[in-house]
Scaffold this motif. Structure first.
Motif, PDB file in Angstrom:
ATOM      1  N   ALA A  67      35.029  91.670  96.453  1.00 12.74           N
ATOM      2  CA  ALA A  67      33.935  90.629  96.776  1.00 12.74           C
ATOM      3  C   ALA A  67      32.620  90.588  95.787  1.00 12.74           C
ATOM      4  O   ALA A  67      32.220  89.655  95.272  1.00 12.74           O
ATOM      5  CB  ALA A  67      33.455  90.983  98.087  1.00 12.74           C
ATOM      6  N   HIS A  68      32.289  91.873  95.318  1.00 16.86           N
ATOM      7  CA  HIS A  68      31.171  91.955  94.381  1.00 16.86           C
ATOM      8  C   HIS A  68      31.836  91.307  93.105  1.00 16.86           C
ATOM      9  O   HIS A  68      30.684  90.788  92.421  1.00 16.86           O
ATOM     10  CB  HIS A  68      30.906  93.581  94.303  1.00 16.86           C
ATOM     11  N   ARG A  69      33.001  91.632  92.649  1.00 17.59           N
ATOM     12  CA  ARG A  69      33.277  90.878  91.168  1.00 17.59           C
ATOM     13  C   ARG A  69      33.523  89.512  91.252  1.00 17.59           C
ATOM     14  O   ARG A  69      33.641  88.974  90.185  1.00 17.59           O
ATOM     15  CB  ARG A  69      34.333  91.957  90.910  1.00 17.59           C
ATOM     16  N   ILE A  70      33.893  89.067  92.657  1.00 15.94           N
ATOM     17  CA  ILE A  70      33.742  87.393  92.546  1.00 15.94           C
ATOM     18  C   ILE A  70      32.596  86.827  91.908  1.00 15.94           C
ATOM     19  O   ILE A  70      32.652  85.601  91.152  1.00 15.94           O
ATOM     20  CB  ILE A  70      34.296  87.057  93.701  1.00 15.94           C
ATOM     21  N   ASN A  71      31.629  87.481  92.435  1.00 13.49           N
ATOM     22  CA  ASN A  71      30.505  86.983  91.978  1.00 13.49           C
ATOM     23  C   ASN A  71      30.025  87.184  90.320  1.00 13.49           C
ATOM     24  O   ASN A  71      29.145  86.415  89.646  1.00 13.49           O
ATOM     25  CB  ASN A  71      29.022  87.483  92.771  1.00 13.49           C
ATOM     26  N   GLN A  72      30.436  88.334  89.915  1.00 14.23           N
ATOM     27  CA  GLN A  72      30.222  88.740  88.636  1.00 14.23           C
ATOM     28  C   GLN A  72      31.355  89.120  88.181  1.00 14.23           C
ATOM     29  O   GLN A  72      31.938  90.214  87.989  1.00 14.23           O
ATOM     30  CB  GLN A  72      29.170  89.877  88.489  1.00 14.23           C
ATOM     31  N   PRO A  73      32.254  88.107  87.483  1.00 11.14           N
ATOM     32  CA  PRO A  73      33.606  88.273  86.992  1.00 11.14           C
ATOM     33  C   PRO A  73      33.624  89.145  85.523  1.00 11.14           C
ATOM     34  O   PRO A  73      32.399  89.112  84.964  1.00 11.14           O
ATOM     35  CB  PRO A  73      34.326  86.849  86.320  1.00 11.14           C
ATOM     36  N   VAL A  74      34.542  90.118  85.155  1.00 12.20           N
ATOM     37  CA  VAL A  74      34.575  90.811  84.061  1.00 12.20           C
ATOM     38  C   VAL A  74      35.742  90.442  83.369  1.00 12.20           C
ATOM     39  O   VAL A  74      36.929  90.177  83.884  1.00 12.20           O
ATOM     40  CB  VAL A  74      34.639  92.270  84.845  1.00 12.20           C
ATOM     41  N   ARG A  75      35.718  90.588  82.094  1.00 16.16           N
ATOM     42  CA  ARG A  75      36.803  90.237  81.241  1.00 16.16           C
ATOM     43  C   ARG A  75      37.864  91.405  81.100  1.00 16.16           C
ATOM     44  O   ARG A  75      37.494  92.271  81.339  1.00 16.16           O
ATOM     45  CB  ARG A  75      36.335  90.147  79.801  1.00 16.16           C
ATOM     46  N   VAL A  76      39.037  91.149  81.408  1.00 18.47           N
ATOM     47  CA  VAL A  76      40.190  91.759  81.599  1.00 18.47           C
ATOM     48  C   VAL A  76      41.394  91.685  80.493  1.00 18.47           C
ATOM     49  O   VAL A  76      41.484  90.543  79.775  1.00 18.47           O
ATOM     50  CB  VAL A  76      40.748  91.236  82.958  1.00 18.47           C
ATOM     51  N   ASP A  77      41.902  92.644  79.930  1.00 21.38           N
ATOM     52  CA  ASP A  77      42.867  92.724  78.901  1.00 21.38           C
ATOM     53  C   ASP A  77      44.287  92.477  79.616  1.00 21.38           C
ATOM     54  O   ASP A  77      44.994  93.383  80.259  1.00 21.38           O
ATOM     55  CB  ASP A  77      43.026  94.135  78.280  1.00 21.38           C
ATOM     56  N   GLY A  78      44.709  91.203  79.737  1.00 22.40           N
ATOM     57  CA  GLY A  78      45.817  90.703  80.402  1.00 22.40           C
ATOM     58  C   GLY A  78      47.106  91.471  80.248  1.00 22.40           C
ATOM     59  O   GLY A  78      47.919  91.887  81.011  1.00 22.40           O
ATOM     60  N   MET A  79      47.233  91.662  78.906  1.00 23.20           N
ATOM     61  CA  MET A  79      48.735  92.396  78.431  1.00 23.20           C
ATOM     62  C   MET A  79      48.945  93.756  78.865  1.00 23.20           C
ATOM     63  O   MET A  79      49.697  94.131  79.447  1.00 23.20           O
ATOM     64  CB  MET A  79      48.831  92.412  76.931  1.00 23.20           C
ATOM     65  N   THR A  80      47.586  94.463  78.721  1.00 22.29           N
ATOM     66  CA  THR A  80      47.752  95.928  79.382  1.00 22.29           C
ATOM     67  C   THR A  80      48.112  95.858  80.950  1.00 22.29           C
ATOM     68  O   THR A  80      49.002  96.770  81.620  1.00 22.29           O
ATOM     69  CB  THR A  80      46.170  96.478  79.168  1.00 22.29           C
ATOM     70  N   VAL A  81      47.498  94.923  81.686  1.00 15.29           N
ATOM     71  CA  VAL A  81      47.578  94.858  83.073  1.00 15.29           C
ATOM     72  C   VAL A  81      49.068  94.451  83.458  1.00 15.29           C
ATOM     73  O   VAL A  81      49.637  95.079  84.524  1.00 15.29           O
ATOM     74  CB  VAL A  81      46.655  93.604  83.722  1.00 15.29           C
ATOM     75  N   ILE A  82      49.707  93.566  82.564  1.00 15.84           N
ATOM     76  CA  ILE A  82      50.940  93.115  83.083  1.00 15.84           C
ATOM     77  C   ILE A  82      52.060  94.445  82.716  1.00 15.84           C
ATOM     78  O   ILE A  82      52.682  94.569  83.724  1.00 15.84           O
ATOM     79  CB  ILE A  82      51.491  92.187  82.021  1.00 15.84           C
ATOM     80  N   VAL A  83      52.063  95.126  81.702  1.00 17.02           N
ATOM     81  CA  VAL A  83      52.674  96.070  81.459  1.00 17.02           C
ATOM     82  C   VAL A  83      52.782  97.295  82.478  1.00 17.02           C
ATOM     83  O   VAL A  83      53.676  97.678  82.946  1.00 17.02           O
ATOM     84  CB  VAL A  83      52.535  96.536  79.871  1.00 17.02           C
ATOM     85  N   VAL A  84      51.665  97.825  82.668  1.00 12.98           N
ATOM     86  CA  VAL A  84      51.285  98.673  83.791  1.00 12.98           C
ATOM     87  C   VAL A  84      51.735  98.269  84.882  1.00 12.98           C
ATOM     88  O   VAL A  84      52.474  98.881  85.732  1.00 12.98           O
ATOM     89  CB  VAL A  84      49.799  99.089  83.566  1.00 12.98           C
ATOM     90  N   SER A  85      51.329  97.123  85.364  1.00 18.38           N
ATOM     91  CA  SER A  85      51.984  96.474  86.807  1.00 18.38           C
ATOM     92  C   SER A  85      53.402  96.499  87.014  1.00 18.38           C
ATOM     93  O   SER A  85      53.846  96.899  88.067  1.00 18.38           O
ATOM     94  CB  SER A  85      51.287  95.228  86.958  1.00 18.38           C
ATOM     95  N   LEU A  86      54.108  96.164  85.997  1.00 14.45           N
ATOM     96  CA  LEU A  86      55.594  96.141  85.772  1.00 14.45           C
ATOM     97  C   LEU A  86      56.407  97.480  86.169  1.00 14.45           C
ATOM     98  O   LEU A  86      57.239  97.658  86.763  1.00 14.45           O
ATOM     99  CB  LEU A  86      56.038  95.467  84.795  1.00 14.45           C
ATOM    100  N   ILE A  87      55.723  98.547  85.280  1.00 15.90           N
ATOM    101  CA  ILE A  87      55.954  99.678  85.671  1.00 15.90           C
ATOM    102  C   ILE A  87      55.846 100.367  87.036  1.00 15.90           C
ATOM    103  O   ILE A  87      56.761 101.078  87.527  1.00 15.90           O
ATOM    104  CB  ILE A  87      55.093 100.777  84.696  1.00 15.90           C
ATOM    105  N   GLY A  88      54.957  99.882  87.583  1.00 11.91           N
ATOM    106  CA  GLY A  88      54.516 100.042  89.027  1.00 11.91           C
ATOM    107  C   GLY A  88      55.446  99.415  90.053  1.00 11.91           C
ATOM    108  O   GLY A  88      56.026  99.918  91.019  1.00 11.91           O
ATOM    109  N   VAL A  89      56.019  98.222  89.787  1.00 11.40           N
ATOM    110  CA  VAL A  89      56.971  97.555  90.442  1.00 11.40           C
ATOM    111  C   VAL A  89      58.264  98.338  90.572  1.00 11.40           C
ATOM    112  O   VAL A  89      58.904  98.638  91.577  1.00 11.40           O
ATOM    113  CB  VAL A  89      57.296  95.906  89.952  1.00 11.40           C
TER     114      VAL A  89
END
Length: 316
Positions: free
Chosen positions: A122-144
């Motif tokens: 909820a706090h981050r919706i008011n103050q968005p932070v830049r995210v490295d999309g590729m890192t997020v994708i790769v790590v998340s797919l390992i999680g799946v």
């Protein structure tokens, strides 16, 4: 027929049968618990490192949730081991109830983790932070992959054991969570919608809350000696009332001794029939086969004027 002899026969007929089953169930999942804990602990470390590098709340959120899952798995594993320990003169049921307390504590842990995640999102919706999309994708797919594999190890046991169901729910939810985080990473890469990262976190919280609330409610009910959800107490009562020679019943109680074992006590009024061990053994067998009640204690009364002090309205 005295109370003690009824119980003695049942101990061999119903309870011994079920206890053997429980030993098997517990040892079957030792390997699943060990793999689940090892894989998820390793993945938590990976997620935290790359979550900080990518500055992704969704990844750190998932790492926090995975850590609560490791605790949940350890709880369930410890409880399933304790449930196999032999009873003592002081702990006459052994440590079976530990499986119920573990599933309850597991649900509470999850609910607390979800609250913390929702607050940060909820706090981050008011103050968005830049995210490295590729890192997020790769790590998340390992999680799946990791979470799906772990969940499948508990798939067969989750229908009949709330403790195993807790472990399964955690892992299945995590697989869905990781997939959602990966999807968010893809969309952020192509659109730059930074608000999507915390929104996905909130969506994840809502999905997990749905499954966790059911686990919390069922665990709390069992801890309070409520009749387990797979048993209809009216059907049990109707069955006992219609049993050969029974003219009345009272003081019927049905409760969970553990997440896999159910106990029953009842007083039966049987005035016109002699009751022996065969009668009691058959009754215990029927209760086990029809309702999965494996440990019953039956007190038989003649109704010859010496009224039982528990036979009063409202005792059922």
């Amino acid at each position: 027929m005295s109370h003690s002899s009824s119980h003695q026969h049942d101990h061999h007929a119903g309870h011994a049968h079920h206890h053997g089953h429980f030993h098997g169930a517990s040892s079957n999942y030792n390997k699943a618990f060990a793999w689940g804990v090892a894989l998820n602990l390793g993945f938590v470390v990976v997620e935290v490192i790359y979550g900080l590098i990518a500055d992704s709340l969704a990844l750190i959120t998932d790492a926090g949730h995975n850590l609560s899952d490791v605790l949940g798995l350890l709880l369930a594993w410890g409880a399933s081991y304790l449930a196999t320990r032999s009873p003592t003169s002081r702990r006459t049921y052994g440590f079976r109830r530990g499986t119920i307390l573990a599933s309850l504590l597991s649900a509470i842990l999850l609910l607390l983790a979800l609250g913390a995640i929702a607050w940060e999102a909820a706090h981050r919706i008011n103050q968005p932070v830049r995210v490295d999309g590729m890192t997020v994708i790769v790590v998340s797919l390992i999680g799946v992959v990791i979470n799906t594999a772990t969940a499948l190890m508990f798939l067969s046991g989750q229908k009949h054991d709330l403790n195993i169901k807790g472990a399964f729910l955690h892992m299945a939810a995590d697989a869905g969570v990781s997939f959602g985080v990966a999807a968010a990473g893809v969309i952020i890469m192509f659109t730059g919608w930074l608000w999507l990262d915390p929104v996905i976190s909130l969506l994840i919280v809502a999905i997990i809350l749905f499954g966790t609330w059911g686990l919390f409610r069922d665990s709390l009910n069992l801890a309070m000696d409520t009749v387990p959800s797979h048993i209809n107490p009216d059907e049990v009562e109707a069955f006992l009332r219609s049993y050969a020679g029974v003219t009345d019943i009272h003081d019927l109680h049905i409760w969970a001794m553990s997440t896999t074992e159910v106990a029953l006590t009842v007083h039966l009024l049987i005035p016109n029939q002699s009751v022996d061990d065969v009668f009691l053994g058959e009754l215990a067998l029927q209760l086990n086969e029809r309702f999965r009640i494996g440990h019953c204690t039956v007190q038989v009364e003649r109704g010859d004027g010496a009224s039982c002090h528990l036979a009063h309205p409202g005792s059922l």
